[in-house]
Every structure is written in structure tokens, then in C-alpha cells.
Write an enzyme that holds these catalytic residues in place. Structure first.
Site, mmCIF file in Angstrom:
data_model
loop_
_atom_site.group_PDB
_atom_site.id
_atom_site.type_symbol
_atom_site.label_atom_id
_atom_site.label_comp_id
_atom_site.label_asym_id
_atom_site.label_seq_id
_atom_site.Cartn_x
_atom_site.Cartn_y
_atom_site.Cartn_z
ATOM 1 N N ARG A 40 0.800 -1.228 0.000
ATOM 2 C CA ARG A 40 0.000 0.000 0.000
ATOM 3 C C ARG A 40 0.830 1.275 0.000
ATOM 4 N NH1 ARG A 40 -4.095 -0.541 4.862
ATOM 5 N NH2 ARG A 40 -4.093 1.717 4.560
ATOM 6 N N HIS A 86 -7.291 -5.289 -7.536
ATOM 7 C CA HIS A 86 -7.078 -4.578 -6.262
ATOM 8 C C HIS A 86 -8.384 -4.526 -5.462
ATOM 9 C CE1 HIS A 86 -4.427 -1.929 -3.923
ATOM 10 N NE2 HIS A 86 -5.505 -1.222 -3.642
ATOM 11 N N TYR A 129 -18.632 11.251 -12.305
ATOM 12 C CA TYR A 129 -18.691 12.494 -13.072
ATOM 13 C C TYR A 129 -17.428 12.752 -13.889
ATOM 14 C CZ TYR A 129 -22.606 13.537 -9.961
ATOM 15 O OH TYR A 129 -23.784 13.491 -9.262
#
Length: 824
Positions: A40, A86, A129
Site C-alpha cells: 500500500r 485490487h 462524473y
């Protein structure tokens, strides 16, 4: 029904395991820490990517979202990454995708975002969006994945394969930086300039034993996408040596007249600081009476002109003193702590500059070696088939007879292999070929392909056999990446001199000492207190060519003359100071002239001229001269400027759509110089500057040189009587090709050209060779030098006696000429 006190059944009791809580907590914490560190928070030192970033780029390539394709919804990309590679939540994936698309975060963005991807003060729009696709730089990270250049590993459910590392054709970790917090460790790496990092990597490829000072000549410091200034280089040196260090970043500001008040105009902020955060901090300090003298703060930033934050200073307050408090109390000055922690062979390590470059170079050498071996295998396999096909074509009638007389394909294959001594692959390929391939023309094509394959195989084998050739290939590929994707430096590096403003020093404490202001061919401005760098060996910077020098004082002003005939006043105090050196100055740490002058479309800076201090004008100062493209010359006497800028010549309209422009401006030291005009059709006119009488600013000038139809003035130089061995440098090329073409240059002693009268036609100074019809650049003076558009030096030929001879071909395109004219 059993009672509550009854013991559980045997099958339940057997599944109960007694464990030590302390050991369980330790084991669970170690597994968690391991997952955070390796999966990570920390980037791989080879490609500079965290796993989620790598998976995003790999999946976008797998989806075909290349730069020439249309954008797709970010939610679609996030879904594909989460479902296949993932499975850790869409928020983390989308955050990583957004960061790779933000031009104010990444020095070289890897994702091309469409929509609201956030700002320094606000987050992005929701993933439903926004749209995204790969940026051109992302292709450099993934190119070659289909050529066995890296190892693939199983995904989380062992159903798919994903690359363990990307090929990474440029040092992404240094160029784009990284930040992350793991368990017990963290990383914080600043971005750098691609051209500089590639230069250091190529130097290390050629000189593996190079030390840190040699690398820092290529990478002097970080280069933030938001610009700004770095004050003090000691922390950078520590970080490059040990992997840890701290330095200060400052906003880029200038002091202007805002109405009736003085104002502090902020055009660049420290990395990661947004204007809203700064305005809020200023307002809090003013409200708490910790900050005084500020009348108003206005944010005039927009998408086209960029950041412009105007801080108005109350009358009676010194703007420089207010600026000191702003540095001390607001994010206009921030500290950046470098902590270069990255994964190397699966282990977290703290790396210096050389170690980071060595890890990348080792990775890139391995990638290119594996790619070469893959291409070699493919070429050998194809050559094997071509050889077999050529054998069959020699006796094609027998091949057809064998096929027709065989019972089945297996029998035909066995007979062909035995008859022509072929391999099974060759025999199968012959059986599968089409009849149209049996023509005589196909044989010619096959023989040509055979020769090409043999040459390719020899070249690939030589690369694999010679480590130095492999290193050269990697260096050439890096140079091509820098040429295609490199951009100029944005962050200015300032050496720390004296106490920091945060420690109580103000710019008002600077003495008004004499200094020299330098302008480079790439438009950088700087000042130096030493006169020694301005001699014969001093006009050449390590990174640039000094094209103009003007004497001034630390609190004085100089004037920038533009091609539109404007003279813009620039405060010397705002220019970065070069350290006194005994050799050549390094102007690469200067500030771009665009920081002080707002240019119209097509307008450019030509030179800098000294401006007199009011009340101490020199009546014997001959001033400076201008030349326009239409052959007009004008001479002006120096005068103090009471306004930020003035027009110094009235330019005429050459046509309904074209206006005349200034092409050259030179300072005069004695008034006894000769003005040397050179035109695009290779005509040179030399006449005394005394023939040009001084005029006022509103005058349009007088005739300087008589032009042929279609010709224009390309340069004007001033050469004094004391100039040492002055020469004329001309660079010829093809009209319409621009200055980026590699032309031919000629160097001729100025004494070969006679002095004539003003407004005449001149003499020929360059004979055009085949493919040449115009002069691209020209210059006259002593000790000529040439530079490319990036400031790299270009070797000029030696001087020749023929004034109208042809030039010598150059090895690089020349964008600027300079040297040591007598006016310096």
C-alpha cells in the site's frame, strides 16, 4: 434440551484452540504492517509506483485507454481495477487515479483527466462524473509489457496475471516523487525535472563511478510542478547524500503598484499550498493582530493566467517588511522534509540520489536486455521459417508433387521434412502457406527479409554480448524520452545567503552595491556582484548562453526591451543572486523573464539595458540602439522611468495584417561603435553608430539598411573599435523550416566587410548552399558562441577569410548566438 451449564458437544470442544494473546497480537500486527509496507504505502524504487498505481496503469492499457482513444468514466476504470486486481475498496483506487492526473501534484502526469479532478484547496468530483485515459507519459511506463521484459505474478485470486513492476522508460520515482505513511516508516520524495534527472542517469551510465557532486551538476535540486523558490541548498545536498534532509520553499512574489498603494503579488506558492488556505491564514493573523499593514487580499487567479494573489499594503508600511512577516507567519514559506524510503528487492531502504539512479538504471538495463533477447528469439524463429520456405521455393514442383501424392497432412509433413531436411515447424509452415506466395516476386521479398533478419539478429546479438553497447542503447532511449517529454525548470533554486527572512532579516537591509544583471538565451535573469565572470570566458554558463549584461545596483532597475518596442522596468532586488565565481556564471538558477513581463501573443524579450538613477544621469552616456525587421534603426538616450513600462519606438504597419517588430537592441558604451545589420537574404551593412542621431521615445526611427523585396533584418550588433578580433557569424537554412532545423554556419572576420553609409544596401556575407535560401541567425562580436533552445553548447567552425563563402554543416540546431561584444 441441555441446560446452560452442560458442556458443549465433543465436535465443538475439539475445535477450541488455546492460544497466547500476546503472540496472536504480535503476529497479527506483523502481518498488518507487512501488508501496509509492501502492498500500500511504499513505492518500488524501480518504477516509482505503489501497487494500486501500477494496477491502474496496467488495467488502463489492458482496456485500450491510450491517448488517441476517447476518455471513459473513471468509475469504469476503478471497477475494472477493483474487480480484477485490487479488491481493497473503490475510494483508495480513485484517490490514486486522481493524484496521477493532477498537474499540480505530478511533475509529469500519468493520467489524462477530463472533468473536475480537484485543486490544491478542494477535492475532486465523484468518479461517476469524471473521465480518464492514459497520458502520453503513461505509455512510457507500460511499453514493452508484451515482450517479456518483466515478470508477471498472480492476482489476488490466482485467476489473472499482473506485472510485478512496470518497464518504466524514465525515472518516475524521482520525476514525480512519492508520499506515503506505512507502519513504523514513511516516505516523502519531491518531484524533479525530467531533463535534469535523465541527464544524471545518462552520466551515471557512462561513468558508473561518478560521485554526488558530479550528479548534482545535472540535478541541482527538486523541481515542483507549482514552481516557487527553494531557499538554501544544504538540506538538498544532505538528502541526496543520505536520503534525508530538509529545505525551505517560498512563494514567488513581486512588488507592484496597485492603484494608490503598493502591493505584493503572489504568482507561485510552495508545493502543496493552495491560495484559499493562504488567504485564510492571512485573515486569521490580521484578525489576531499578529500581522499588520495589510489592507486587502484579492485572489485574481483564473484558468488562463494562472495564480495571481494580490496583497495590498497599507500606506506607510514597507512592503518588504510586510513580506518578511508573511514568510514567517503564513504558508508563503514552508519546510519540505525529504525521506527517500522505497522498496529495493522487496526490502524498504533509505536511498540517496545515486542509489535511486542506480536502482533505476539496473532495472532499465534488465528490461532492455530481456526485450533484446525476446526480439532475438522472434527474429531467429522467423528466419528459421524463411530459410525453410526458400528451400521449398527452389524446387516447388517437387513440393507440390509430394503434397498431392500424400494420403494426409501428417504424411505430407513427414515426407517434406525428410526430403528437404526441414524441421517440423518449417514443414508445417510450408504446408500452411498460400499458393500466391510461390511467385518469383515472393522469392525476392523472402530473400530481402532473410537479409534483414540476419542483420537484425547480428545487431541484437552484439547488444547482448557487449555491456557497453547495452548501456549506450539505454542512454539513447532516455535521451529521446527527455527530448520528447522534457519541459523547462519551474522552481528557482536560491543559495541561502545571510539570515533567513523567517529569522528577522528584511530585504531593506540589502546594501545598494554595484552589480551586474545577466540575461540568458532561454530568458533567465540573475544578478552577480562579481565582475570577473564577465570576461572572455564568462559569457558561457554551464547550462545556458549569456546574451546580455547590464550594469546596475542592488536596489536599482534594469529595462527589458521586447520585440513589440516596449521597455519594461525590472527591479534588480527581485532577481536571484549568483554566487561570486572566478569562472563562468551559472544562470540556470535564474528567474524567467516572464515572471516580470507580461507578453502579448508573439512578443518576446530581446535584451536588457541599464536604467539611470534619477538625479545621477550621465550626459555622456550614448544610450542604446534598436533595429526593426523592416530595416529601421533608432537610437535613444537613457532616462529614468517613472512608469513600469514605456514604448520606445513607434512601429509602423507593414501591411493590413502585419506590423513591424523590433528584432535587435544593443547598448552603446562610447558611441564610437559600428552598427552591423544582417538580413535574411545574406546582406551585411556596417556603418558608424554616430550616423544615427538620438530621438525621443515617440519617434519611429530612421532608415538603417535598404532591403530587397521579401527580405527582413535578422540581427543588428554593435562592435566597438577596441573589440578583439571581431567576427561575423551567420547560420543559414531553409525558409519555413524554423530555427529548429540543423543548418550551416560560417564565421568570418569583420574586417572583411567594409564600412558604408547608412540606408545603403550592404554586401553579401553568406553564399547559400543547396537546400538553403535564408539566414536563420546572425551576430557580430568577439569570441562567438552558439547554443540550442535548451542552452546546450553548439560547436562553431573556425573563421574563414571569404566574406561570401558557404557555411559548414552543424551537428545541432542553433537557437541563440552570443559572445563578448564590446558593448558588454
Amino acid at each position: 434440551m441441555p441446560s446452560r451449564s452442560a458442556p458443549p458437544p465433543n465436535d465443538v470442544r475439539e475445535r477450541i484452540v488455546d492460544i497466547d494473546v500476546e503472540q496472536e497480537m504480535q503476529g497479527a500486527f506483523l502481518e498488518y504492517a507487512y501488508s501496509v509496507i509492501y502492498s500500500r504505502a511504499l513505492p518500488d524504487a524501480r518504477d516509482g509506483l505503489k501497487p494500486v498505481q501500477r494496477r491502474i496503469l496496467f488495467m488502463m492499457q489492458d482496456m485500450g485507454l491510450v491517448p488517441v482513444r476517447a476518455h471513459v468514466k473513471s468509475a469504469r476504470v476503478v471497477g475494472e481495477v477493483m474487480g480484477k486486481l485490487h479488491p481493497h475498496g473503490d475510494v483508495a483506487i480513485y484517490d490514486a487515479l486522481v493524484r496521477q492526473a493532477q498537474p499540480f501534484t505530478m511533475r509529469l502526469p500519468l493520467v489524462d483527466g477530463h472533468g473536475n479532478f480537484g485543486s490544491l484547496d478542494a477535492g475532486p468530483a465523484a468518479q461517476r462524473y469524471t473521465e480518464a485515459r492514459m497520458a502520453p507519459a503513461a505509455l512510457l511506463m507500460t511499453t514493452g509489457l508484451d515482450e517479456d521484459v518483466v515478470d508477471f505474478v498472480p492476482n489476488y485470486d490466482d485467476r489473472l496475471k499482473e506485472p510485478g513492476v512496470l518497464p518504466a522508460a524514465f525515472p518516475n520515482l524521482l520525476v514525480n516523487g512519492a508520499s506515503g505513511i506505512a507502519v513504523g516508516m514513511a516516505t516523502n520524495m519531491p518531484p524533479h525535472n525530467l531533463v535534469e534527472v535523465v541527464g544524471a542517469a545518462r552520466h551515471l551510465l557512462k561513468h558508473p563511478e561518478a560521485d554526488l557532486p558530479a550528479l548534482m551538476r545535472h540535478v541541482p535540486g527538486p523541481d515542483f510542478p507549482t514552481g516557487g523558490r527553494i531557499v538554501g541548498l544544504e538540506g538538498i545536498k544532505d538528502a541526496y547524500a543520505t536520503g534525508r534532509g530538509t529545505f525551505r520553499t517560498r512563494a514567488t512574489v513581486r512588488i507592484e503598484k496597485i492603484g494608490r498603494r503598493q502591493g505584493i503579488v503572489v504568482t507561485e506558492l510552495p508545493y502543496g499550498v493552495g491560495p484559499e488556505r493562504l488567504v485564510e491564514k492571512i485573515a486569521d493573523n490580521v484578525k489576531n493582530k499578529r500581522l499588520q499593514g495589510i489592507a486587502d487580499v484579492t485572489d485574481l487567479s483564473d484558468r488562463h493566467k494562472g495564480l495571481r494573489l494580490v496583497i495590498e499594503v497599507k500606506n506607510g508600511f514597507v512592503p518588504e517588511a510586510v513580506l518578511e512577516h508573511l514568510y514567517r507567519l503564513t504558508p508563503m514559506e514552508e519546510s519540505f522534509g525529504i525521506n527517500n524510503v522505497a522498496l529495493v528487492e522487496g526490502q524498504p531502504r533509505t536511498l540517496g540520489l545515486k542509489e535511486l539512479l542506480e536502482v533505476f538504471i539496473g532495472h532499465r538495463l534488465d528490461v532492455v536486455r530481456r526485450r533484446t533477447a525476446f526480439r532475438l528469439r522472434k527474429a531467429q524463429d522467423r528466419l528459421h521459417l524463411v530459410d525453410g520456405l526458400l528451400l521449398a521455393i527452389v524446387d516447388i514442383d517437387e513440393v507440390i508433387a509430394i503434397v498431392r501424392s500424400s494420403d494426409d497432412a501428417a504424411a505430407a509433413l513427414a515426407r517434406l521434412v525428410e526430403r528437404f531436411s526441414l524441421s517440423e515447424n518449417q514443414g508445417r509452415y510450408i504446408l500452411d502457406m498460400q499458393l500466391r506466395r510461390l511467385t518469383r516476386f515472393s522469392r525476392i521479398e523472402l530473400e530481402r527479409e532473410q537479409a534483414e533478419l540476419q542483420a537484425l539478429i547480428a545487431d541484437l546479438e552484439s547488444i547482448l554480448a557487449d555491456e557497453q553497447k547495452l548501456r549506450t542503447l539505454v542512454g539513447e532511449e532516455l535521451g529521446q524520452v527527455a527530448a520528447e517529454h522534457g519541459t523547462p525548470r519551474r522552481t528557482v533554486l536560491l543559495t541561502s545567503s545571510g539570515p533567513s527572512p523567517a529569522a528577522g532579516a528584511t530585504q531593506l537591509e540589502i546594501e545598494d552595491d554595484p552589480c551586474w544583471v545577466l540575461m540568458s538565451s532561454t530568458g533567465l535573469l540573475a544578478r552577480t556582484s562579481s565582475i570577473e565572470p564577465l570576461g572572455t570566458e564568462g559569457r558561457r554558463s554551464r547550462h545556458d548562453l549569456v546574451v546580455a549584461v547590464a550594469p546596475a545596483t542592488a536596489r536599482g532597475d534594469v529595462g527589458v526591451i521586447t520585440s513589440a518596442g516596449r521597455l519594461v522596468k525590472v527591479s534588480v532586488l527581485e532577481l536571484p543572486t549568483l554566487p561570486p565565481v572566478a569562472g563562468r556564471p551559472n544562470v540556470s538558477g535564474g528567474t524567467g523573464v516572464k515572471e516580470f513581463v507580461t507578453f502579448a501573443k508573439g512578443e518576446r524579450a530581446l535584451t536588457i539595458v541599464p536604467l539611470p538613477v534619477p538625479g545621477v544621469e550621465d550626459p555622456d552616456d550614448p544610450g542604446f540602439a534598436l533595429a526593426t525587421a523592416s530595416g529601421v534603426v533608432k537610437r535613444l538616450l537613457p532616462e529614468p522611468l517613472t512608469r513600469p513600462e514605456v514604448d520606445v519606438i513607434a512601429l509602423k504597419d507593414l501591411s493590413a495584417r502585419q506590423k513591424d517588430e523590433v528584432v535587435a537592441a544593443v547598448s552603446l558604451t562610447s558611441g564610437q561603435e559600428d552598427l552591423v545589420f544582417i538580413t535574411t537574404d545574406a546582406q551585411l551593412l556596417r556603418f558608424p553608430a554616430s550616423l544615427v542621431r538620438p530621438q525621443g521615445r515617440g519617434a519611429a526611427g530612421m532608415a538603417g539598411i535598404k532591403l530587397s523585396p521579401g527580405a527582413r533584418v535578422v540581427s543588428m550588433s554593435a562592435v566597438g573599435p577596441d573589440a578583439v578580433d571581431p567576427v561575423v557569424v551567420t547560420v543559414a537554412g531553409e525558409s519555413g523550416g524554423g530555427v529548429s532545423q540543423v543548418g550551416s554556419a560560417k564565421v568570418t572576420p569583420l574586417s572583411e566587410y567594409p564600412s558604408k553609409g547608412r540606408a545603403t544596401g550592404g554586401v553579401r556575407c553568406h553564399r547559400f548552399a543547396r537546400g538553403e535560401d535564408t539566414l536563420l541567425l546572425a551576430w557580430a562580436g568577439s569570441n562567438p558562441e552558439a547554443a540550442t533552445s535548451t542552452g546546450a553548447a553548439v560547436a562553431l567552425p573556425g573563421a574563414q577569410g571569404r566574406r561570401d563563402g558557404s557555411g559548414t554543416a552543424l551537428d545541432k540546431p542553433v537557437a541563440a548566438l552570443g559572445g563578448t561584444p564590446s558593448t558588454s
